[in-house]
Design a protein around this motif. Structure first.
Motif, short mmCIF file in Angstrom:
data_model
loop_
_atom_site.label_atom_id
_atom_site.label_comp_id
_atom_site.label_asym_id
_atom_site.label_seq_id
_atom_site.Cartn_x
_atom_site.Cartn_y
_atom_site.Cartn_z
N LYS A 125 0.81 -1.23 0.00
CA LYS A 125 0.00 0.00 0.00
C LYS A 125 0.85 1.28 0.00
CE LYS A 125 -3.74 -2.29 2.54
NZ LYS A 125 -4.54 -2.30 3.76
N CYS A 126 1.95 1.24 -0.72
CA CYS A 126 2.84 2.41 -0.72
C CYS A 126 2.30 3.53 -1.60
CB CYS A 126 4.25 2.01 -1.18
SG CYS A 126 4.33 1.49 -2.92
N GLY A 127 1.49 3.16 -2.60
CA GLY A 127 0.92 4.19 -3.47
C GLY A 127 1.81 4.63 -4.61
N ILE A 128 2.88 3.91 -4.84
CA ILE A 128 3.77 4.30 -5.93
C ILE A 128 3.06 4.18 -7.29
CG2 ILE A 128 5.77 3.42 -7.25
CD1 ILE A 128 7.29 3.43 -4.59
N TYR B 1 -0.01 4.64 -7.77
CA TYR B 1 -0.94 5.76 -7.84
C TYR B 1 -0.24 7.03 -8.32
CZ TYR B 1 -3.23 9.88 -5.89
OH TYR B 1 -3.76 11.13 -5.72
N ILE B 2 0.91 7.30 -7.73
CA ILE B 2 1.55 8.58 -8.04
C ILE B 2 2.17 8.60 -9.44
CG2 ILE B 2 3.86 8.14 -7.03
CD1 ILE B 2 1.70 11.34 -6.76
N TYR B 3 2.49 7.43 -9.97
CA TYR B 3 3.15 7.42 -11.28
C TYR B 3 2.21 7.19 -12.46
CZ TYR B 3 7.85 7.68 -9.32
OH TYR B 3 8.99 8.10 -8.70
N CYS B 4 0.92 7.15 -12.21
CA CYS B 4 0.00 6.89 -13.32
C CYS B 4 -0.20 8.16 -14.16
CB CYS B 4 -1.35 6.41 -12.81
SG CYS B 4 -2.54 6.18 -14.17
N ARG C 173 -6.94 4.51 -8.13
CA ARG C 173 -7.61 5.04 -6.93
C ARG C 173 -7.41 4.09 -5.78
NH1 ARG C 173 -11.57 7.30 -10.42
NH2 ARG C 173 -10.25 8.74 -11.54
N GLU C 174 -7.50 4.66 -4.59
CA GLU C 174 -7.38 3.86 -3.38
C GLU C 174 -8.77 3.34 -3.00
OE1 GLU C 174 -5.63 6.17 -0.28
OE2 GLU C 174 -5.56 4.49 1.12
N GLY D 263 -7.46 0.42 1.42
CA GLY D 263 -6.14 1.02 1.24
C GLY D 263 -5.34 0.43 0.10
N PHE E 221 -4.78 -0.22 -4.04
CA PHE E 221 -4.97 0.67 -5.19
C PHE E 221 -5.46 -0.12 -6.39
CE2 PHE E 221 -2.21 2.94 -2.38
CZ PHE E 221 -2.61 4.25 -2.52
N VAL F 52 3.35 1.45 -16.63
CA VAL F 52 4.26 2.16 -15.72
C VAL F 52 4.07 1.64 -14.29
CG1 VAL F 52 4.69 4.39 -14.59
CG2 VAL F 52 4.58 4.26 -17.08
N HIS G 161 5.76 -1.64 -13.84
CA HIS G 161 7.21 -1.49 -13.91
C HIS G 161 7.78 -0.85 -12.63
CE1 HIS G 161 10.90 -1.46 -16.27
NE2 HIS G 161 11.15 -0.24 -15.82
N GLU G 162 7.02 0.05 -12.05
CA GLU G 162 7.53 0.80 -10.90
C GLU G 162 7.21 0.13 -9.56
OE1 GLU G 162 9.60 3.41 -10.90
OE2 GLU G 162 9.61 3.09 -13.07
N PRO H 32 3.83 9.14 -1.72
CA PRO H 32 2.58 9.34 -2.48
C PRO H 32 1.36 9.54 -1.60
CG PRO H 32 3.75 7.40 -3.26
CD PRO H 32 4.46 7.86 -2.03
N ARG H 33 1.36 8.95 -0.45
CA ARG H 33 0.15 9.00 0.36
C ARG H 33 -0.12 10.37 0.97
NH1 ARG H 33 -2.80 4.93 1.67
NH2 ARG H 33 -2.32 2.89 0.83
N LEU I 49 2.05 12.95 -17.12
CA LEU I 49 2.36 12.66 -15.72
C LEU I 49 2.87 13.91 -15.01
CD1 LEU I 49 2.71 10.65 -13.38
CD2 LEU I 49 4.94 10.03 -14.34
N ARG J 114 0.10 16.32 -14.40
CA ARG J 114 -0.72 15.85 -13.28
C ARG J 114 -0.09 16.24 -11.95
NH1 ARG J 114 -0.88 9.95 -11.04
NH2 ARG J 114 -2.45 10.25 -9.43
N GLU K 50 6.29 1.67 -20.57
CA GLU K 50 6.37 1.37 -19.15
C GLU K 50 7.64 1.91 -18.49
OE1 GLU K 50 6.39 -0.93 -21.52
OE2 GLU K 50 7.91 -2.48 -21.13
#
Lengths: 395, 103, 312
Positions: free
Chosen positions: B45-48, B50-53, B59-60, B64, B66, B78, B81-82, C12-13, C35, C38, C236
């Motif tokens: 649940k780090c959200g990486i 999410y942030i790289y999309c 979405r979360e 918790g 994604f 992406v 890959h990330e 990110p959170r 990106l 955004r 990617e």
């Protein structure tokens, strides 16, 4: 409290007075001659606290109009001015406010285009921008330059209009010449052009997207809407000019006639040469000739109806162009012909090109044009070999 | 909105678009040839992702984790890959889509 | 150390879930520029007005009758963002002063690509920076004219293939000139804030956007924007490329605040440029000698930057 008063003003200063009384918010300009006096005077007014506006001294005419676009989209009342090469550099940007419907007011001090370099008057710069979708209005003297600039704000900002407007005054002939100008009371002007609210101002409380991308499935619809709305500005323009007349005692029309009651021959002019042409008409009338004068005040949108009405009883129309469309002749003459196509086939139209690059056209020049036109009609001297004649040119 | 049907009278003055973010009605998910499939047992649940999309489609959920919104996901990969834990694998769209052709 | 730095930047959170740049935009698959936009929009928040140059962003975000923008946005032309921003900022200034509107601290932002910034839009931008308008300018640098079909710009790096700097039998390098250093041009205007950023370091990028917004006067942010379509790389690896370009020292992340240089991420040892170049088809034709040449140039430039950081 100031009252109406007559002041000696050069055309540039008359424009600056109009802009000051319009209480503009943003002025953006680049100082190319000869209109610099306008912005110089405005800069002075701001420095003296006579006008509360932001003055953006931009690095080019392209940026001058671009900054006006931004400011207008943000709800400001704006002003800029230019001429000649500067107007050409601005060319690309001029299409933006007319398509995005931003009521910018600008003044052009009409001038020739390079090369050779000329800082003098003709209408080459105007004719190069006749398809930009701006309301284009011609002034003949400094009083008109003032009046029509005041009116331009009222017209452009009208909710049923929302198109940019450009007032054309001849470079040097008006911009640098001092004439008596009746200045109205500032309060009266303020009432005539009250504050306005642009319907889609750039505002974070009400986010809009302006200037979106238009692929083929929507571009023609966008242009159709623009053209229909542009045509609809004509009655509004007349309405504003009438109201101006009621308030200030000087009214204007898209096409103005002089000595036209029983005229069989009519001269057609735009801009300051109209005043010389009036004198020529007077002299020819005194000689017993039935000569009148038609002056195009409104260049865009083109006043087809009023123009046809003005020349309906004329047998010969003599058109002066202060610009040359290479390989085509005079742009005004060709537009006038197309405006009359099918309506008045029996009317003879003879075009002349003169006054290029600041060459004066004296009273005799207009008389020559009339006489020469009559000759040419008699001799049926046209057809494919006979282009427009350039007057006052040495062999 | 049937955009091909818009007549000139329906356009706002100057073609201003007054509905913010209206492009969200546009389905970019159709461009996809691969879709992200998650194994949430590995997810921290780090959200990486999410942030790289680039398409803002991840979405979360309430727990918790994604999840990619396939209405928008163009299948760039992406996120896969990330992802530091190898939670996401990109799977050929044909295989997956056979059974659940969404909307 | 690099790894540590990275982890610190990945938070990110803590970032807002608001997407003022809405999905449904038509950027290519894996677009690094989308990106970056955004991320920038997340940092900008709602109280902004964006002026966009013609280019990829404008095209993929504003196809009529739809818009991806949830904040006020205007596009007019390719080369005039600096001037349009100037006009908007001046309009607000005048109207606030004249009591026509309230001062709510609206932030004025310009968006343009590398062509719209370092080529055709340079004059308008220079004018706006010189006049000292209060705005933030974001250059999204994808190193060529991508929207129109991958033509070279002055921001295209040495050795890159483009459609107007092709690799042929006689000309075998592609782009024969070194990338124009646009951030340094901004610095030369003595504006209060200049920075470089990459969306592969999103937290750093967002911090810089916020700093640029807060600083009074012109702020310039140069954002590395990977273009898988034009760079001939798989979509990617967009984020990986945006990281490698920093780790190799080709595109260092730094800030210049009131003339003082600060490195945002430093590496005791740079990765070889080969690692970055070999992943992209646009550099495929480069010989060992070419790569060495690029390596030497990158080291020299990086050293020069570090001297500036130390020198202040």
């Amino acid at each position: 409290m100031t009252k109406r008063r007559i002041v000696g003003l050069e055309g540039s200063f008359a424009i600056a007075e109009a802009v000051r009384m319009a209480n503009v918010d943003v002025i953006s300009a680049y100082p190319i001659t000869p209109q610099t006096h306008i912005v110089e005077r405005l800069a002075e007014m701001i420095a003296d606290g006579e006008l509360d506006a932001e003055f953006i001294c931009v690095e080019s005419e392209h940026s001058a109009m671009s900054a006006c676009v931004g400011a207008s989209a943000a709800g400001a009342r704006v002003f800029t001015c230019s001429a000649s090469q500067g107007l050409e550099l601005m060319h690309e940007v001029l299409y933006i406010p007319s398509s995005m419907r931003l009521p910018i007011v600008a003044v052009a001090a009409n001038r020739a285009l390079s090369a050779p370099l000329s800082v003098w008057c003709d209408h080459s710069d105007v004719m190069a921008i006749r398809d930009i979708g701006w309301i284009q209005i011609f002034a003949e003297n400094n009083q008109q330059a003032f009046d029509l600039t005041v009116c331009a704000y009222r017209i452009a900002e009208d909710k049923e209009v929302l198109f940019p407007a450009m007032v054309h005054m001849d470079g040097f002939y008006l911009s640098h010449v001092t004439e008596g100008v009746m200045l109205p009371d500032e309060e009266e002007v303020a009432q005539f052009i009250p504050d306005y609210e642009y319907p889609f101002v750039l505002d974070p409380d009400n986010p809009v997207s302006m200037g979106c991308y238009g692929p083929p499935f929507i571009y023609p619809e966008a242009k159709k809407a623009q053209e229909v709305d542009f045509e609809k500005t004509k009655p509004k323009i007349q309405e504003v000019w009438n109201e101006f007349g009621d308030t200030f005692g000087r009214s204007y029309s898209p096409v103005e006639e002089y000595q036209m009651e029983d005229a069989s021959i009519a001269l057609l002019t735009m801009g300051s040469s109209g005043e010389t042409a009036m004198l020529a008409a007077d002299e020819m009338r005194a000689e017993g000739r039935e000569v009148g004068l038609v002056r195009l005040r409104l260049w865009r949108p083109f006043p087809f109806k009023e123009f046809r009405e003005a020349v309906k009883d004329v047998e010969l129309l003599v058109v002066l162009d202060r610009a040359l469309s290479f390989g085509m002749g005079g742009p005004v003459c060709s537009e006038v012909k197309s405006a009359l196509y099918e309506k008045r086939k029996e009317l003879n139209i003879v075009g002349f090109i003169g006054g290029l690059g600041g060459r004066d056209i004296p009273i005799d020049g207009f008389k020559y044009m009339v006489n020469r036109a009559v000759e040419r009609v008699k001799a049926a001297e046209w057809g494919e070999e006979m282009g427009p004649e350039m007057i006052g040119v040495r062999e | 909105m049937g955009k091909e049907k818009i007549g000139w009278k329906e356009l706002e003055i100057g073609c201003v678009v007054t509905e913010p973010g209206s492009a969200a009605s546009y389905k970019t998910g159709e461009w996809r040839s691969e879709r992200p499939v998650r194994d949430n047992t590995k997810c921290i649940k780090c959200g990486i992702c999410y942030i790289y999309c680039p398409d803002a489609c991840i979405r979360e959920d309430e727990e918790g984790y994604f999840e990619a919104d396939l209405y928008y996901c163009k299948g760039c990969g992406v996120c896969a890959h990330e992802c530091p834990r190898g939670v996401i694998t990109m799977v050929e769209e044909e295989e997956e889509a056979k059974e659940e052709k969404e909307k | 150390m690099a790894q540590e730095q990275e982890e610190k930047l990945f938070l990110p959170r803590f970032i807002t879930t608001d997407e003022n740049f809405a999905p449904g935009h038509r950027a290519c698959i894996g677009c690094g520029e989308a990106l970056a936009v955004r991320h920038v929009c997340k940092a900008l928040g709602n109280n902004v007005i964006i002026v966009n140059a013609t280019g990829c962003i404008e095209i993929f975000s504003s196809l009529l009758p739809l818009t991806s923008w949830r904040v006020p946005w205007i596009h007019t032309l390719f080369e005039n963002v600096g001037a349009v921003v100037s006009g908007i900022e001046s309009a607000y200034k005048a109207r606030i002063r004249k009591g026509k509107i309230e001062d709510r601290g609206v932030v004025f932002v310009g968006f343009a690509g590398d062509g719209g910034t370092s080529d055709i839009g340079l004059q308008a931008l220079s004018g706006a920076m010189e006049r000292g308008h209060n705005f933030l300018y974001c250059c999204f640098d994808n190193e060529a004219y991508m929207n129109t079909g991958i033509q070279r710009s002055s921001s295209t790096p040495y050795g890159a293939w483009t459609t107007t700097a092709p690799v042929g039998k006689k000309s075998i390098v592609g782009q024969m000139t070194w990338k124009k250093n646009m951030p340094e041009i901004a610095v030369a205007h003595r504006i209060p804030y200049v920075a470089t950023a990459s969306p592969s370091f999103p937290f750093d990028l967002m911090d810089k956007v916020k700093r640029g917004m807060e600083i009074e006067g012109p702020a310039y942010l140069h954002i590395f924007s990977v273009c898988p379509t034009g760079w001939r790389c798989p979509p990617e690896i967009t984020v990986e490329i945006g990281r490698l370009v920093v780790e190799t020292g080709i595109f260092p992340l730094y800030e210049v605040i009131n003339g003082e240089y600060h490195l945002s991420v430093d590496f005791p040892e740079l990765k070889p440029v080969r690692e970055y170049l070999k992943k992209q088809g646009r550099f495929r034709h480069l010989t060992e000698k070419d790569i060495e040449r690029i390596q030497a140039r990158v080291e020299e430039e990086y050293q020069r930057l570090k001297e500036k950081v130390g020198g202040k």
